[in-house]
Scaffold this motif. Structure first.
Motif, PDB file in Angstrom:
ATOM      1  N   UNK A   1      -2.067  -6.431   3.844  1.00 21.42           N
ATOM      2  CA  UNK A   1      -0.246  -5.861   3.357  1.00 21.42           C
ATOM      3  C   UNK A   1       0.527  -6.801   3.530  1.00 21.42           C
ATOM      4  N   UNK A   2       1.103  -7.133   2.692  1.00 19.60           N
ATOM      5  CA  UNK A   2       2.208  -8.506   2.939  1.00 19.60           C
ATOM      6  C   UNK A   2       3.524  -7.907   3.174  1.00 19.60           C
ATOM      7  N   UNK A   3       3.372  -6.435   2.680  1.00 16.31           N
ATOM      8  CA  UNK A   3       5.168  -6.096   3.104  1.00 16.31           C
ATOM      9  C   UNK A   3       4.778  -4.237   3.147  1.00 16.31           C
ATOM     10  N   UNK A   4       5.555  -3.390   3.750  1.00 19.51           N
ATOM     11  CA  UNK A   4       5.181  -2.186   3.902  1.00 19.51           C
ATOM     12  C   UNK A   4       6.346  -1.663   3.224  1.00 19.51           C
ATOM     13  N   UNK A   5       6.526  -0.787   2.342  1.00 19.76           N
ATOM     14  CA  UNK A   5       7.440  -0.227   1.990  1.00 19.76           C
ATOM     15  C   UNK A   5       7.158   1.250   2.206  1.00 19.76           C
ATOM     16  N   UNK A   6       7.994   1.791   3.225  1.00 21.02           N
ATOM     17  CA  UNK A   6       7.792   3.526   3.699  1.00 21.02           C
ATOM     18  C   UNK A   6       8.955   3.748   3.738  1.00 21.02           C
ATOM     19  N   UNK A   7       9.312   5.453   3.809  1.00 22.28           N
ATOM     20  CA  UNK A   7      10.115   6.114   4.219  1.00 22.28           C
ATOM     21  C   UNK A   7      11.069   6.261   5.638  1.00 22.28           C
ATOM     22  N   UNK A   8      11.740   5.781   5.346  1.00 19.38           N
ATOM     23  CA  UNK A   8      12.511   5.823   6.326  1.00 19.38           C
ATOM     24  C   UNK A   8      12.873   6.552   7.042  1.00 19.38           C
ATOM     25  N   UNK A   9      11.610   8.297   7.661  1.00 25.25           N
ATOM     26  CA  UNK A   9      12.174   8.396   8.653  1.00 25.25           C
ATOM     27  C   UNK A   9      10.545   7.793   9.851  1.00 25.25           C
ATOM     28  N   UNK A  10      10.119   6.830   9.256  1.00 26.10           N
ATOM     29  CA  UNK A  10       8.801   5.890   9.853  1.00 26.10           C
ATOM     30  C   UNK A  10       9.635   5.062  11.036  1.00 26.10           C
ATOM     31  N   UNK A  11      11.444   4.583  10.571  1.00 23.91           N
ATOM     32  CA  UNK A  11      12.411   3.805  10.701  1.00 23.91           C
ATOM     33  C   UNK A  11      11.870   3.008  12.321  1.00 23.91           C
ATOM     34  N   UNK A  12      11.966   4.488  13.050  1.00 21.10           N
ATOM     35  CA  UNK A  12      11.775   4.178  14.729  1.00 21.10           C
ATOM     36  C   UNK A  12      10.590   3.802  15.377  1.00 21.10           C
ATOM     37  N   UNK A  13       9.519   4.668  14.653  1.00 19.17           N
ATOM     38  CA  UNK A  13       8.425   3.545  15.108  1.00 19.17           C
ATOM     39  C   UNK A  13       7.748   2.488  14.500  1.00 19.17           C
ATOM     40  N   UNK A  14       9.155   1.745  14.154  1.00 20.09           N
ATOM     41  CA  UNK A  14       7.843   0.657  13.896  1.00 20.09           C
ATOM     42  C   UNK A  14       7.875  -1.001  14.922  1.00 20.09           C
ATOM     43  N   UNK A  15       8.726  -0.056  16.115  1.00 21.15           N
ATOM     44  CA  UNK A  15       8.918  -0.629  17.121  1.00 21.15           C
ATOM     45  C   UNK A  15       7.592  -0.349  17.363  1.00 21.15           C
TER      46      UNK A  15
ATOM     47  N   UNK B   1       6.698   0.536  -4.478  1.00 17.40           N
ATOM     48  CA  UNK B   1       5.495  -0.449  -4.333  1.00 17.40           C
ATOM     49  C   UNK B   1       5.222  -0.506  -5.030  1.00 17.40           C
ATOM     50  N   UNK B   2       4.985  -0.054  -6.092  1.00 19.70           N
ATOM     51  CA  UNK B   2       4.406  -0.366  -7.315  1.00 19.70           C
ATOM     52  C   UNK B   2       5.474  -1.164  -7.700  1.00 19.70           C
ATOM     53  N   UNK B   3       6.398  -1.187  -8.439  1.00 20.79           N
ATOM     54  CA  UNK B   3       7.241  -2.287  -9.135  1.00 20.79           C
ATOM     55  C   UNK B   3       7.128  -3.203  -8.554  1.00 20.79           C
TER      56      UNK B   3
ATOM     57  N   UNK C   1       0.372  -1.203   0.058  1.00 17.46           N
ATOM     58  CA  UNK C   1       0.196   0.257   0.051  1.00 17.46           C
ATOM     59  C   UNK C   1       0.527   1.288   0.028  1.00 17.46           C
ATOM     60  N   UNK C   2       0.367   1.965  -1.108  1.00 16.79           N
ATOM     61  CA  UNK C   2       1.378   3.448  -0.436  1.00 16.79           C
ATOM     62  C   UNK C   2      -0.029   4.249   0.569  1.00 16.79           C
ATOM     63  N   UNK C   3       0.069   5.315   0.984  1.00 19.83           N
ATOM     64  CA  UNK C   3      -0.145   5.788   3.056  1.00 19.83           C
ATOM     65  C   UNK C   3      -0.291   6.778   2.595  1.00 19.83           C
ATOM     66  N   UNK C   4      -1.049   7.983   1.836  1.00 18.83           N
ATOM     67  CA  UNK C   4      -0.010   9.476   1.976  1.00 18.83           C
ATOM     68  C   UNK C   4      -1.140   9.995   2.530  1.00 18.83           C
ATOM     69  N   UNK C   5      -1.663  10.716   3.151  1.00 15.94           N
ATOM     70  CA  UNK C   5      -1.944  11.960   3.828  1.00 15.94           C
ATOM     71  C   UNK C   5      -2.487  13.097   3.025  1.00 15.94           C
TER      72      UNK C   5
END
Length: 509
Positions: free
Chosen positions: A232-246, A51-53, A31-35
């Motif tokens: 959703x099987x995979x989440x490809x998103x920006x690096x800024x969300x890396x810490x929030x993954x916890x 994500x598309x590729x 998914x691409x999930x913009x605000x």
């Protein structure tokens, strides 16, 4: 009843079996999930493209989901524009607010019952709690922390309320939010780009809000619930969300759900290393579309600066990007985009469109429409427009360049007075006659190089006029311009019939 509906819908989703390489056996869903608090920009387009590729590489589904729960910051028209720009770029979603799908709605503001059911589950199993702290108290905590040069954080005061205290406050209808109870210790996970990560969120943050006072979820809760329910099987998103993954992994654990695989994409930065800012007017996709850039040029430039592909090649099509894309080729270094080179990318892709038979027809129709809007009383022949495009391919950076004053001579005859010409030389008639005879004798296959050689041979025979002055005179007659393409190129572009007519008109005016 709502909880039963949620579980029933989830159980209907197809099962996923993960591969050790990060792919999946079964349906791959990203998914691409913009605000819609803003319009689609370069960083967002790059995330959507990756994500598309990945999805198309694995025969899966690409989802557009709008995270519109921050109601105070919504920008009118942004939601529709985001989907419009994905379609313009050639990477349309398979499921979206516009297209629908089995896992809708695809706007979070229409999915509130799902979040409320999840929150109820978290409250019941003790993973979340009601927080009645007022905004005033939270502001005081923030000021106190800043005064002590500490990072502001919630002190988890309400997590210690007893059931009786909570019931009393709820009976009084006191406003509240719901917070996730963070667990001590690092949450470890393996990111498909950044490798193993270990974040002890509880050591640096207070318990985060997952349900706001207005009944809307925060990003952390909503994206976890939606990713789970949309399979959703995979989440490809920006690096800024890396810490929030916890935090997200804690939510998955508390809800007893299997998390997707995560791949965080390195940041897209300006070529000087600074962050792309929404205050930059030229980072929004709508700007590039309105400015005459081709979508394939934009996709090419944002992938040229990053990783995931074979080398740094200019001129790659979406098909070529799909063939080359490999998640394992993405490195964790930030990507520096050089927008100064975008015109060169656009020139390459425009030439490719002009060269292709079908795409050239589209270019001809598009240019004919633009010309008709600019020169309302003039009729433009499609064969002539096509010839101009073929002659100028490789030189044009944008199709709209042909509407600039430098190319106006192609579409309308310049107004030239004989007196102006005689200020350059007294041999105006001789020069004009020489060129008319040359054009009458020339064959259709003559090139600009050959014509330029013939012009030099003939015009150097004049006694009183230098060759450079002759060229200046002819350029004035043909185009009314002081500079531009070579005279030979101009003559070939206009064709012998129109060129002769302009010369004869100038001589008789």
């Amino acid at each position: 009843m709502r909880l039963f509906w949620l579980r029933a819908l989830r159980s209907a989703a197809p099962p996923r079996t993960r591969c050790c390489s990060g792919g999946t056996q079964g349906e791959v869903r990203l998914r691409f999930a913009p605000s819609p608090t803003g319009f689609l920009h370069l960083g967002g387009l790059r995330t959507a493209l990756y994500n598309y590729l990945f999805v198309k590489k694995h025969g899966g589904s690409f989802i557009l989901r709008l995270e519109d729960t921050d109601r105070s910051r919504l920008v009118p028209g942004a939601a529709d524009s985001i989907e419009d720009m994905l379609e313009w770029a050639g990477i349309p979603p398979d499921e979206s607010p516009r297209k629908g799908g089995l896992f809708g709605p695809y706007e979070q503001s229409k999915r509130l019952p799902f979040y409320q059911d999840a929150v109820q589950t978290l409250l019941e199993n003790g993973a979340a709690y009601h927080c009645f702290c007022t905004p005033q108290r939270l502001e005081l905590l923030k000021k106190e922390a800043l005064r002590n040069r500490e990072t502001p954080r919630y002190d988890n005061r309400c997590r210690h309320l007893t059931t009786k205290q909570i019931d009393e406050k709820l009976s009084k209808k006191l406003p509240y939010v719901v917070r996730l109870r963070l667990l001590e210790g690092p949450q470890s996970f393996k990111d498909l780009v950044f490798g193993w990560n270990h974040h002890n969120v509880a050591s640096v943050e207070g318990d985060p809000v997952i349900l706001k006072g207005d009944g809307f979820p925060t990003y952390h809760l909503a994206n976890v619930v939606d990713d789970h329910m949309m399979a959703v099987s995979h989440v490809l998103r920006g690096e800024e969300w890396l810490v929030s993954t916890a935090k997200h992994l804690l939510l998955y654990r508390a809800l007893n759900w299997q998390p997707p695989l995560y791949a965080h994409l390195p940041l897209l930065l300006n070529k000087d290393g600074s962050k792309l800012s929404k205050r930059q007017g030229d980072i929004f996709i709508q700007y590039f579309a309105n400015s005459g850039y081709l979508p394939e040029a934009l996709l090419d430039v944002i992938t040229h600066c990053g990783s995931g592909f074979l080398g740094h090649q200019m001129g790659r099509t979406l098909t070529e990007l799909l063939e080359q894309f490999d998640l394992e080729r993405i490195i964790s270094h930030s990507a520096l985009i050089d927008l100064d080179s975008l015109l060169d990318f656009n020139r390459i892709h425009l030439a490719r469109r002009i060269y292709g038979t079908e795409t050239r027809r589209e270019m001809v129709k598009q240019l004919q429409t633009l010309l008709q809007e600019k020169y309302k009383d003039v009729t433009f022949n499609q064969d002539y427009i096509e010839r101009i495009l073929m002659l100028r391919k490789g030189h044009l950076c944008k199709l709209t360049d042909l509407l600039s004053p430098d190319y106006s001579y192609l579409w309308i005859r310049p107004s030239v007075h004989r007196e102006e010409l005689h200020k350059l030389t007294s041999e105006v008639a001789e020069i004009g006659s020489l060129v008319v005879r040359l054009l009458q004798d020339s064959h259709n296959e003559i090139s600009a190089e050959m014509l330029n050689k013939e012009l030099r041979n003939h015009l150097q025979q004049l006694k009183d006029t230098k060759y450079s002055v002759s060229m200046k005179l002819l350029r004035k007659i043909i185009s009314g311009l002081e500079s531009g393409p070579s005279v030979a190129e101009m003559l070939l572009s206009l064709g012998p019939q129109e060129s002769i007519a302009r010369i004869q008109n100038a001589l008789s005016s």
